[in-house]
Design an enzyme around this catalytic site. Structure first.
Site, short mmCIF file in Angstrom:
data_model
loop_
_atom_site.label_atom_id
_atom_site.label_comp_id
_atom_site.label_asym_id
_atom_site.label_seq_id
_atom_site.Cartn_x
_atom_site.Cartn_y
_atom_site.Cartn_z
N LYS A 267 59.58 67.22 22.42
CA LYS A 267 59.84 68.25 23.44
C LYS A 267 58.85 68.08 24.59
O LYS A 267 57.64 68.11 24.39
CB LYS A 267 59.68 69.64 22.81
N ASP A 272 56.14 75.95 30.46
CA ASP A 272 57.14 76.91 29.99
C ASP A 272 56.73 78.32 30.39
O ASP A 272 55.92 78.95 29.72
CB ASP A 272 57.28 76.80 28.47
N LYS A 279 57.59 85.09 30.32
CA LYS A 279 56.57 85.41 29.33
C LYS A 279 55.54 86.37 29.93
O LYS A 279 55.36 86.39 31.15
CB LYS A 279 55.84 84.12 28.92
N ASP A 290 53.12 72.73 26.43
CA ASP A 290 54.43 72.78 25.78
C ASP A 290 55.13 71.41 25.78
O ASP A 290 56.27 71.30 25.35
CB ASP A 290 55.30 73.85 26.45
N ASP A 349 63.80 81.81 27.41
CA ASP A 349 62.53 81.34 26.85
C ASP A 349 62.74 80.52 25.58
O ASP A 349 61.81 79.91 25.07
CB ASP A 349 61.62 82.55 26.58
N GLU A 351 64.00 77.70 25.32
CA GLU A 351 64.45 76.53 26.09
C GLU A 351 64.24 75.22 25.35
O GLU A 351 64.97 74.26 25.55
CB GLU A 351 63.73 76.49 27.44
N ARG A 353 64.71 74.34 22.25
CA ARG A 353 65.84 73.92 21.41
C ARG A 353 66.99 73.40 22.26
O ARG A 353 67.77 72.58 21.81
CB ARG A 353 66.25 75.08 20.49
N1 BES Z 1 57.06 77.05 23.84
C1 BES Z 1 57.41 78.25 23.19
C2 BES Z 1 56.86 78.38 21.79
C3 BES Z 1 55.36 78.44 21.67
C4 BES Z 1 54.72 79.65 21.58
C5 BES Z 1 54.61 77.29 21.58
C6 BES Z 1 53.36 79.70 21.44
C7 BES Z 1 53.24 77.33 21.44
C8 BES Z 1 52.62 78.53 21.38
C9 BES Z 1 58.94 78.36 23.10
O1 BES Z 1 59.64 77.79 24.14
C10 BES Z 1 59.29 79.80 23.12
O2 BES Z 1 59.03 80.43 24.10
N2 BES Z 1 59.84 80.29 22.02
C11 BES Z 1 60.21 81.66 21.92
C12 BES Z 1 61.57 81.73 21.29
C13 BES Z 1 62.18 83.10 21.30
C14 BES Z 1 62.52 83.52 22.70
C15 BES Z 1 63.40 83.09 20.44
C16 BES Z 1 59.17 82.35 21.07
O3 BES Z 1 58.69 81.75 20.11
O4 BES Z 1 58.81 83.47 21.38
ZN ZN Z 2 58.68 76.26 25.11
MN MN Z 3 59.90 79.13 25.75
#
Ligand code: BES
Ligand code: ZN
Ligand code: MN
Length: 503
Positions: A267, A272, A279, A290, A349, A351, A353
């Protein structure tokens, strides 16, 4: 830092410091440590007797030798309890010792091989771990600090062995350790770079330069090409940013044409923000990391190119930013992925996946199998497992087991989470084939189940590295910031699969 193996006696090498060791609870040091103790007139034994040296894991005691040995100082490192001693202890111990010695200005350092004596370990493995721990532990990210560092750097590490016949195997251990650690540090540098220095284009350029240096095949798919391929999920994420998305492809050819090529996917979110589902601002800076999965894949390709296993490996990195620009993806939008499946975007967010989904389809189109993806995919995985280990998911238990083993050898811990059918329910959409979020419960698992829609029937493992990719406090040979987790696991996996294929 250069790492060399020499044949000799640790008390007689001209260095600024020599590293010897002690297991917890040992009162009379033997082996090389014993020889140094004798040369020092029993100072080490005395300090043990007085309780100053306990042999606790990662304890470092510095002794000035005042001319009694050629080394000007002796660092006694604690190896901890003998029954708990592993290759990873060696990495940590060397990191601690090297950092202490760097602080006091040592430039030339010698060490004995921890674990080879009383530890009873395979010496080649021990020397590899020792080299890895030293190079990883001395890492620092100072590219943007103009002030001079408080310490110099250790220039040379000499591994001292008495038995000359062992040198060739020790040298091969050093080489493997050096390649793995230097590649990891290269990955750490990419990941630590802030988003304004590591855009998708920057990532592609770093990969391009690397590929030329390391002798890898290289290609970047531009937006138009991705449109032609129908990568609607990846392009959906990219549309909110002014930075052009890049799909980086790196190829290593070391195996038979007929043999199945391994595909590794990382990824590559260079930043992000969450997009329109933005966020919270606190801690958002962390999202410069990220692209840790992408960095790990590029770094792993470097090490694979250097170690030359007999296997074909293709590295794929979809790289983009996730920003809430005027053209950005909106909650509720529906995207068509490269494999034809439609996706309802519940949260912009989620994104990662989306971009990994199209990368999986593209990998399948290239005929790569098995597939392993590495991604900072979910906060949920970090909540579940902390920053100590990565989460593993897959559709092929044998492959999952191999990946976990490859990680274990690297000291990169991986914990498998379940892929029960019932979880898929949460990803069901009423307006498209699948939704990109499955709610708060089991968030790491539903993310993996989403990816499974795109790996389809190709053997595949997903590593969620959201926890261990970035750490807030130094831990052993891991320095604050990017850890480079995944690099050594992927390389070990490629080496193991190559072994298997050559049988
Ligand atoms: N890049 C983030 C996940 C992440 C969070 C990585 C903290 C490292 C540290 C990912 O893109 C994300 O934002 N995931 C969301 C998914 C949710 C919206 C279903 C999350 O984990 O909150
Ligand atoms: Zn992310
Ligand atoms: Mn995200």
């Amino acid at each position: 830092m250069e790492v060399k193996v020499i044949c000799g006696d640790i008390t007689k090498v001209k260095v600024d410091a020599a590293i010897v060791n002690l297991f917890e609870g040992v009162e009379h040091p033997g082996g090389a440590t014993g020889a140094v103790d004798q040369a020092l007139g029993g100072t080490i034994s005395q300090l043990i007797g007085e309780g100053e040296i306990k042999g606790k894991l990662n304890e470092v005691t510095l002794i000035h030798t005042m001319g009694k040995t050629e080394p000007e100082r002796v660092a006694v490192v604690g190896l901890g309890k003998q029954e708990k001693f592993t290759y990873d202890s060696i990495r940590g111990v060397m990191a601690a010792a090297c950092r202490s010695l760097r602080k006091v200005g040592a430039k030339r350092v010698a060490t004995i091989i921890h674990g080879a004596g009383a530890g009873g370990m395979d010496v080649e493995g021990a020397v590899q771990a020792l080299t890895e721990g030293s190079i990883l532990g001395l890492y620092g990210f100072r590219k943007h600090v103009t002030k001079e560092a408080e310490h110099g750097e250790i220039e040379e590490l000499l591994i001292v062995e008495r038995d000359e016949s062992r040198l060739p195997s020790l040298e091969s251990g050093v080489n493997r350790g050096r390649v793995l650690a230097e590649a990891t540090n290269f990955g750490r540098d990419m990941i630590n770079q802030p988003a304004n220095y590591m855009t998708p284009s920057d990532m592609a350029e770093v990969a391009r330069g690397g590929a030329a240096d390391w002798g890898l095949e290289f290609n970047v798919l531009e937006r138009e090409e991705m449109e032609r391929l129908g990568m609607g999920a990846f392009l959906g994420v990219a549309q909110g940013s002014k930075q052009a998305p890049k799909f980086i492809v790196m190829g290593y050819r070391g195996g038979d044409l007929a043999a199945s090529p391994l595909g590794v996917i990382g990824k590559g979110l260079t930043f992000d923000s969450g997009g329109i589902s933005i966020k919270p601002s606190e801690g958002m800076d962390e999202m410069k990391g990220d692209m840790a999965g992408g960095g790990a894949v590029i770094a792993a390709m470097r090490a694979i190119a250097e170690l030359k296993p007999r296997i074909n490996v293709t590295g794929l990195v979809p790289a983009t930013e996730n920003l809430p620009g005027g053209a950005a993806l909106k909650p509720g939008d529906i995207l068509k992925a490269m494999n034809g499946k439609t996706i309802e975007v519940v949260s912009t967010d989620a994104e990662g996946r989306l971009i990994v989904a199209d990368a999986l389809s593209y990998a399948r189109k290239l005929g790569l199998s098995p597939l392993v993806d590495v991604a900072t995919l979910t906060g949920a995985c970090r909540i579940a497992l902390g920053d100590i280990c990565s989460g593993a998911f897959g559709n092929d238990q044998e492959l999952v087991t191999k990946v976990i083993k490859a990680g274990e050898e690297a000291g990169e811990r991986i914990w498998q989470l379940p892929m029960y059918e019932e979880y898929k329910e949460q990803n069901k959409s009423e307006v498209a084939d699948v939704k990109n979020t499955g709610g708060r419960y089991a968030g790491a698992i539903t993310a993996a189940q989403f990816l499974a829609e795109f790996s389809e029937d190709t053997p595949w493992v997903h590593l969620d590295i959201a926890g261990p990719s970035f750490i807030k406090k130094e831990r052993g040979y891991l320095i604050k910031g990017a850890t480079g987790v995944g690099v050594r696991t992927l390389v070990n996996l490629a080496l193991a699969l190559a072994e298997e294929q050559s049988k």
